[in-house]
Design a protein around this motif. Structure first.
Motif, PDB file in Angstrom:
ATOM      1  N   GLY A 126       0.802  -1.220   0.000  1.00 45.50           N
ATOM      2  CA  GLY A 126       0.000   0.000   0.000  1.00 45.50           C
ATOM      3  C   GLY A 126       0.830   1.262   0.000  1.00 45.50           C
ATOM      4  N   SER A 127       1.835   1.324   0.865  1.00 43.00           N
ATOM      5  CA  SER A 127       2.682   2.518   0.924  1.00 43.00           C
ATOM      6  C   SER A 127       3.649   2.575  -0.258  1.00 43.00           C
ATOM      7  N   ARG A 128       4.101   1.431  -0.744  1.00 39.03           N
ATOM      8  CA  ARG A 128       4.982   1.429  -1.921  1.00 39.03           C
ATOM      9  C   ARG A 128       4.257   2.007  -3.143  1.00 39.03           C
ATOM     10  N   LEU A 129       3.018   1.570  -3.362  1.00 40.26           N
ATOM     11  CA  LEU A 129       2.249   2.102  -4.481  1.00 40.26           C
ATOM     12  C   LEU A 129       2.031   3.601  -4.328  1.00 40.26           C
ATOM     13  N   THR A 130       1.649   4.023  -3.136  1.00 36.92           N
ATOM     14  CA  THR A 130       1.374   5.432  -2.894  1.00 36.92           C
ATOM     15  C   THR A 130       2.599   6.301  -3.150  1.00 36.92           C
ATOM     16  N   GLY A 131       3.755   5.819  -2.704  1.00 38.85           N
ATOM     17  CA  GLY A 131       4.986   6.578  -2.854  1.00 38.85           C
ATOM     18  C   GLY A 131       5.705   6.375  -4.167  1.00 38.85           C
ATOM     19  N   GLY A 132       5.139   5.570  -5.068  1.00 38.29           N
ATOM     20  CA  GLY A 132       5.782   5.317  -6.349  1.00 38.29           C
ATOM     21  C   GLY A 132       6.962   4.384  -6.270  1.00 38.29           C
ATOM     22  N   ARG A 133       7.029   3.620  -5.189  1.00 42.09           N
ATOM     23  CA  ARG A 133       8.126   2.648  -5.025  1.00 42.09           C
ATOM     24  C   ARG A 133       7.786   1.291  -5.651  1.00 42.09           C
ATOM     25  N   LEU A 134       6.558   1.152  -6.132  1.00 46.62           N
ATOM     26  CA  LEU A 134       6.106  -0.064  -6.808  1.00 46.62           C
ATOM     27  C   LEU A 134       5.263   0.377  -7.994  1.00 46.62           C
ATOM     28  N   THR A 135       5.611  -0.055  -9.189  1.00 52.62           N
ATOM     29  CA  THR A 135       4.870   0.366 -10.374  1.00 52.62           C
ATOM     30  C   THR A 135       3.564  -0.410 -10.490  1.00 52.62           C
ATOM     31  N   VAL A 136       2.653   0.131 -11.262  1.00 51.73           N
ATOM     32  CA  VAL A 136       1.374  -0.544 -11.502  1.00 51.73           C
ATOM     33  C   VAL A 136       1.621  -1.888 -12.177  1.00 51.73           C
ATOM     34  N   GLU A 137       2.540  -1.910 -13.131  1.00 51.28           N
ATOM     35  CA  GLU A 137       2.841  -3.150 -13.842  1.00 51.28           C
ATOM     36  C   GLU A 137       3.387  -4.218 -12.888  1.00 51.28           C
ATOM     37  N   GLN A 138       4.280  -3.822 -12.002  1.00 53.61           N
ATOM     38  CA  GLN A 138       4.819  -4.764 -11.023  1.00 53.61           C
ATOM     39  C   GLN A 138       3.732  -5.265 -10.077  1.00 53.61           C
ATOM     40  N   ALA A 139       2.859  -4.366  -9.650  1.00 52.35           N
ATOM     41  CA  ALA A 139       1.786  -4.750  -8.734  1.00 52.35           C
ATOM     42  C   ALA A 139       0.837  -5.742  -9.383  1.00 52.35           C
ATOM     43  N   HIS A 140       0.536  -5.548 -10.656  1.00 55.18           N
ATOM     44  CA  HIS A 140      -0.400  -6.432 -11.346  1.00 55.18           C
ATOM     45  C   HIS A 140       0.167  -7.837 -11.530  1.00 55.18           C
ATOM     46  N   LEU A 141       1.481  -7.971 -11.417  1.00 54.21           N
ATOM     47  CA  LEU A 141       2.103  -9.294 -11.564  1.00 54.21           C
ATOM     48  C   LEU A 141       2.189 -10.055 -10.241  1.00 54.21           C
ATOM     49  N   LEU A 142       1.896  -9.387  -9.130  1.00 54.26           N
ATOM     50  CA  LEU A 142       1.959 -10.068  -7.832  1.00 54.26           C
ATOM     51  C   LEU A 142       0.882 -11.136  -7.757  1.00 54.26           C
ATOM     52  N   THR A 143       1.289 -12.328  -7.290  1.00 52.86           N
ATOM     53  CA  THR A 143       0.393 -13.494  -7.250  1.00 52.86           C
ATOM     54  C   THR A 143       0.554 -14.213  -5.928  1.00 52.86           C
ATOM     55  N   ASP A 144      -0.561 -14.686  -5.363  1.00 52.65           N
ATOM     56  CA  ASP A 144      -0.468 -15.417  -4.099  1.00 52.65           C
ATOM     57  C   ASP A 144      -0.215 -16.898  -4.349  1.00 52.65           C
ATOM     58  N   GLY A 145      -0.164 -17.678  -3.287  1.00 54.47           N
ATOM     59  CA  GLY A 145       0.163 -19.094  -3.395  1.00 54.47           C
ATOM     60  C   GLY A 145      -0.859 -19.922  -4.140  1.00 54.47           C
ATOM     61  N   ASP A 146      -2.063 -19.384  -4.294  1.00 59.31           N
ATOM     62  CA  ASP A 146      -3.125 -20.087  -5.031  1.00 59.31           C
ATOM     63  C   ASP A 146      -3.255 -19.596  -6.465  1.00 59.31           C
ATOM     64  N   GLY A 147      -2.324 -18.740  -6.890  1.00 56.39           N
ATOM     65  CA  GLY A 147      -2.361 -18.241  -8.253  1.00 56.39           C
ATOM     66  C   GLY A 147      -3.276 -17.056  -8.468  1.00 56.39           C
ATOM     67  N   VAL A 148      -3.803 -16.494  -7.389  1.00 61.49           N
ATOM     68  CA  VAL A 148      -4.677 -15.322  -7.493  1.00 61.49           C
ATOM     69  C   VAL A 148      -3.821 -14.067  -7.576  1.00 61.49           C
ATOM     70  N   THR A 149      -4.058 -13.256  -8.585  1.00 64.48           N
ATOM     71  CA  THR A 149      -3.280 -12.028  -8.743  1.00 64.48           C
ATOM     72  C   THR A 149      -3.811 -10.941  -7.811  1.00 64.48           C
ATOM     73  N   LEU A 150      -2.956  -9.948  -7.564  1.00 65.63           N
ATOM     74  CA  LEU A 150      -3.375  -8.818  -6.737  1.00 65.63           C
ATOM     75  C   LEU A 150      -4.613  -8.121  -7.296  1.00 65.63           C
ATOM     76  N   PRO A 151      -4.674  -7.837  -8.618  1.00 68.06           N
ATOM     77  CA  PRO A 151      -5.896  -7.207  -9.139  1.00 68.06           C
ATOM     78  C   PRO A 151      -7.153  -8.022  -8.880  1.00 68.06           C
ATOM     79  N   ARG A 152      -7.074  -9.336  -9.073  1.00 70.77           N
ATOM     80  CA  ARG A 152      -8.252 -10.183  -8.832  1.00 70.77           C
ATOM     81  C   ARG A 152      -8.652 -10.143  -7.365  1.00 70.77           C
ATOM     82  N   ALA A 153      -7.667 -10.165  -6.476  1.00 72.58           N
ATOM     83  CA  ALA A 153      -7.956 -10.153  -5.038  1.00 72.58           C
ATOM     84  C   ALA A 153      -8.599  -8.835  -4.636  1.00 72.58           C
ATOM     85  N   MET A 154      -8.078  -7.725  -5.144  1.00 69.65           N
ATOM     86  CA  MET A 154      -8.661  -6.422  -4.828  1.00 69.65           C
ATOM     87  C   MET A 154     -10.089  -6.327  -5.344  1.00 69.65           C
ATOM     88  N   GLU A 155     -10.293  -6.792  -6.558  1.00 69.77           N
ATOM     89  CA  GLU A 155     -11.626  -6.728  -7.155  1.00 69.77           C
ATOM     90  C   GLU A 155     -12.625  -7.565  -6.366  1.00 69.77           C
TER      91      GLU A 155
END
Length: 405
Positions: A126-155
């Motif tokens: 949350g703070s990395r995104l806010t401060g520009g320390r994590l790009t949108v593209e990098q965030a969208h590639l984050l995946t949990d142990g079940d294969g769920v991506t960050l965008p899917r989890a947020m949605e």
């Protein structure tokens, strides 16, 4: 507040907390935060990255004083890491109102999302995104142990993943951020102090070691014919302890994944995650280089392939010196941090925090509350009620000094 928050996300078997980002437990914690804000007549909002804010005064005025922390947890974590800072922030505001102070600057309490990184493997999202320390593209590639991506989890949790990204306008409204946190060590317990001021966060990072061998039958394959990746992994774990001890640092393999993960099968893959931290960059580089050298040597010895990937890294964070000195002055213990007579101890820490992530963009500082055992990231994590109250009063004093006439 503490009694209401305590059962949320608590696992009945371990007694620890599993408050992972964008899960049902996280939703319950967020609802609790919103209720606390609305009960106090604060203006509640959620920013584009899912961080929660409770405002007293008009944010548009700028130069706001912000406090808070996070509510999520590591797997089977303790009750205090994160939540103590959020609860103490609301309690400090209650204390200031009881004092009848007049606020000269806007004040906000924040709950940063996904600080621990337990679900997607990256801390302080949350703070990395806010401060520009994590790009949108990098965030969208984050995946949990079940294969769920960050965008899917947020949605799934009711948030818009297409809105995430840097938020310079919001950061531009903030004049100072002060985070209270339970100490994740025993320095205050050893010194006999209830509250301390943070000086810096050690440089730290996470590395993934992939040892690739050959799956085979555990009962019929001769030892000399095996390419068992578990062996170089185990030797690397021991090497990490040795290198850290020699450098006065810390290093831990705390997570492991094995394939095919059968009792009677020689693994084809052993994947281990290294967490290493040190007081300065040179020491950390020495430790990690030593571990990598040992891992490659052991992999060659056992005929195993090895890939090493640095998944995250945070350089040393020196908290804003002027703000740090101001905290010391407000607490009535002097401004010269080199003075051996300083009664509020100044502590370095090996733990990462949202305050550290944001330090490059806004002035940040931290207060620590005594932890009598030094245990953290465990159900045994604990702080005495009197020490927590001392933390609230110290935070209230700081907020009064920074935000009030």
């Amino acid at each position: 507040m503490w009694r209401e928050l305590l059962p949320l996300g608590r696992h009945p078997g371990s007694g620890g907390y599993r408050r992972y980002a964008w899960t049902a437990a996280d939703t319950e914690c967020r609802a609790w935060f919103k209720q606390q804000a609305e009960t106090r007549g604060l203006a509640y909002e959620v920013d584009r990255n899912g961080n929660q804010w409770a405002w007293l005064g008009d944010p548009a005025e700028g130069d706001a004083v912000v406090t808070g922390s996070h509510l999520d947890s590591v797997p089977d974590g303790g009750a205090f890491d994160g939540p103590l800072g959020v609860v103490s922030s609301f309690a400090a505001l209650d204390e200031l109102r009881a004092r009848g102070v007049t606020f000269a600057r806007p004040l906000a309490i924040v709950n940063f999302g996904d600080e621990e990184g337990a679900r997607f493997g990256l801390a302080c999202v949350g703070s990395r995104l806010t401060g520009g320390r994590l790009t949108v593209e990098q965030a969208h590639l984050l995946t949990d142990g079940d294969g769920v991506t960050l965008p899917r989890a947020m949605e799934a949790a009711g948030y818009d993943p297409d809105a995430i990204g840097p938020d310079p306008e919001r950061l531009g409204r903030i004049g100072a951020f002060v985070e209270l946190h339970v100490e994740q060590g025993r320095a205050l317990d050893l010194s006999g102090d209830r509250v301390g001021i943070a000086s810096a966060i050690w440089p730290h990072g996470r590395w993934r070691f992939d040892f690739r061998g050959e799956a085979n039958h555990a009962g019929t394959t001769r030892l000399v014919d095996r390419r068992d990746p578990m062996l170089p992994y185990a030797e690397t774990v021991l090497a990490a302890r040795r290198e850290a001890r020699l450098a006065g640092a810390v290093a831990t393999f705390g997570k492991i994944a094995v394939e095919p993960n059968g009792v009677n099968a020689i693994p084809s893959l052993v994947r281990g995650w290294l967490d290493s931290r040190a007081a300065d960059q040179e020491a950390l580089d020495t430790v990690v280089a030593g571990i990598e050298e040992a891992a490659r040597a052991h992999a060659r010895e056992h005929g195993v392939d090895l890939d090493i990937v640095r998944e995250s890294f945070t350089p040393v964070v020196e908290f804003d010196h002027a703000l740090r000195d101001e905290l010391a002055r407000i607490l009535g213990k002097g401004t010269d941090l080199e003075d051996t007579g300083l009664k509020v101890p100044v502590l370095g820490t090996g733990a990462g925090h949202d305050a550290g992530i944001l330090s490059g963009r806004i002035p940040t500082a931290m207060l620590f509350v005594r932890n009598p055992t030094g245990v953290s990231h465990s159900p045994a994590e604990f702080a005495e009620e009197d020490d927590c109250v001392a933390g609230v009063l110290a935070l209230a004093d700081v907020l009064e000094g920074l935000a009030c006439r």
